[in-house]
Design a protein around this motif. Structure first.
Motif, PDB file in Angstrom:
ATOM      1  N   LYS A   1       5.698 -36.765  22.730  1.00  0.00           N
ATOM      2  CA  LYS A   1       5.223 -35.913  21.646  1.00  0.00           C
ATOM      3  C   LYS A   1       5.549 -34.443  21.921  1.00  0.00           C
TER       4      LYS A   1
ATOM      5  N   GLU B   1      -1.659 -33.860  16.207  1.00  0.00           N
ATOM      6  CA  GLU B   1      -0.959 -35.142  16.178  1.00  0.00           C
ATOM      7  C   GLU B   1      -1.707 -36.184  17.002  1.00  0.00           C
TER       8      GLU B   1
ATOM      9  N   LYS C   1       7.301 -35.523  11.523  1.00  0.00           N
ATOM     10  CA  LYS C   1       6.882 -34.153  11.240  1.00  0.00           C
ATOM     11  C   LYS C   1       7.910 -33.408  10.398  1.00  0.00           C
TER      12      LYS C   1
ATOM     13  N   THR D   1       8.092 -38.971  16.330  1.00  0.00           N
ATOM     14  CA  THR D   1       7.309 -37.736  16.187  1.00  0.00           C
ATOM     15  C   THR D   1       8.141 -36.659  15.499  1.00  0.00           C
TER      16      THR D   1
END
Length: 417
Positions: free
Chosen positions: A232, A206, A15, A11
């Motif tokens: 996350k 997400e 990103k 994650t």
């Protein structure tokens, strides 16, 4: 536990590499550099070196020099020039940009000064206000001479009134300390506000993105939904700290390089020198707790939707809570000791901003700040337990989902597992 770290770093790195994250980071850094170099930027575009040139037509033949002295005492950056031509010539030069404006001085029937100011636009209220203040002081001087006031008597009219402020509360902050605290709190409130909205929204997006692409079905078979949710949350939390660290490092470096030019503006009034370590500590604590509070809320709300288009509608109430807390905090900057501010600082969704405001602006007992932290931790724990149950069932729901009734459906799915 390995699956937790895999999702966390996936994650974070995923990103970190996105174009939107890189563009947002670079754009914000440019804005930070612009703010801390604002005086240099203004001087770059100002052909007059920061001075406002104003033409003066003195119809009385005796007001120019005393008026010039009065305006100079109000604002040294205003440059008055005696204009010998006609009014039409002066107006032409104003339209060409040679002068910021033209002011005509005259005397009325009472032999007191009056003026008419003309400019291309009257939007510059600060220049007009300074010119008016200078004329008002000149009028006072002329009126005083008419009634034969001595110079020392006239000076008494201009002497500022003595008005002292003394705080009776023990260890209360001084006026200088309050200004420093207000500036720091003002900046950090904006950081908390935008960070919570931006990163909590990122978590919801997400989760919804993975559901819409059916990736969630694969993840569920190998990793528990609870691990997914917290991986996350922590992953995007690390991403936020990375981005904020870049902003703060660039901002601090640029601010120290331009401290001399900024000392007379916002940063001079609301200085950032001598900030108590305790204030910085509470800023970090309330920022982290505020992030986890709203991130947990955003994660399970994001799990209820299957389409990215529905995310904003689902998290709108959460966003309004953040906005409400920010608006209350802005009001509290002027009255941090108001009972309303004290009461709302113990409401969990407002605590990160408002309790920090009180800690920064007031000398409150340590137990109040600690109580706020305990309330936040308890709320995050309860929200995490409930949110994990909703998330676990929510990731199994597909189809149109834009109602909070879906929380009940998600809990029912969790029980069936």
């Amino acid at each position: 536990m390995n699956s937790f770290w895999i999702i966390l770093f996936h994650t974070y790195l995923n990103k970190l590499k996105t174009k939107s994250f890189l563009v947002t980071t670079l754009l914000t850094i440019v804005i930070v550099l612009a703010i801390t170099n604002i005086n240099n930027i203004i001087d770059l575009f100002d052909k007059n070196g920061g001075k406002e040139r104003v033409a003066v037509i003195d119809q009385s033949g005796q007001l120019y020099e005393p008026y010039k002295q009065q305006v100079k005492s109000v604002n040294k950056e205003i440059q008055l020039t005696f204009f010998k031509g006609s009014e039409e010539q002066a107006e032409t030069l104003v339209k060409k940009g040679e002068y910021a404006g033209v002011i005509q001085l005259s005397v009325n029937e009472q032999k007191l000064p009056e003026a008419t100011y003309k400019a291309k636009s009257i939007a510059d209220s600060s220049l007009y206000s300074d010119l008016q203040t200078g004329l008002q002081q000149l009028k006072t001087t002329v009126a005083a001479s008419q009634i034969n006031l001595a110079p020392d008597q006239l000076q008494k009219l201009y002497d500022p009134v003595s008005f002292k402020k003394i705080a009776l509360e023990k260890n209360a902050k001084t006026e200088e300390e309050l200004n420093q605290a207000r500036g720091l709190v003002y900046v950090l409130l904006f950081v908390i506000y935008f960070a919570v909205i931006m990163y909590a929204n990122m978590i919801a997006m997400e989760v919804a993105t993975e559901k819409s692409s059916r990736v969630m079905e694969i993840l569920i078979s190998s990793v528990s939904p609870i691990k997914q949710m917290f991986a996350k949350i922590v992953g995007i939390g690390l991403l936020s700290l990375t981005q904020l660290a870049a902003f703060l490092l660039v901002g601090y470096y640029s601010f120290t390089r331009n401290m001399e030019s900024l000392k007379d503006g916002f940063f001079g009034v609301y200085g950032f020198g001598g900030i108590p370590a305790g204030t910085i500590f509470y800023a970090v604590i309330f920022f982290i707790l505020g992030y986890f509070l709203y991130a947990t809320l955003a994660a399970f709300l994001g799990s209820l939707v299957s389409r990215i288009e529905d995310v904003q509608q689902m998290i709108t109430p959460m966003t309004l809570l953040v906005v409400a807390g920010f608006m209350i905090a802005m009001f509290g900057l002027g009255k941090p000791d108001a009972p309303f501010i004290t009461a709302t600082s113990y409401i969990p969704f407002f605590t990160p901003m408002i309790m920090f405001l009180r800690v920064g602006m007031l000398t409150i007992p340590a137990w109040e700040a600690i109580l706020g932290i305990i309330i936040l931790i308890a709320t995050i724990t309860i929200l995490a337990i409930f949110g994990a149950r909703v998330y676990r069932g929510g990731v199994l729901m597909y189809g149109k989902s834009n109602s909070y009734k879906d929380i009940k459906k998600a809990l029912q799915l969790t029980k069936k597992e």
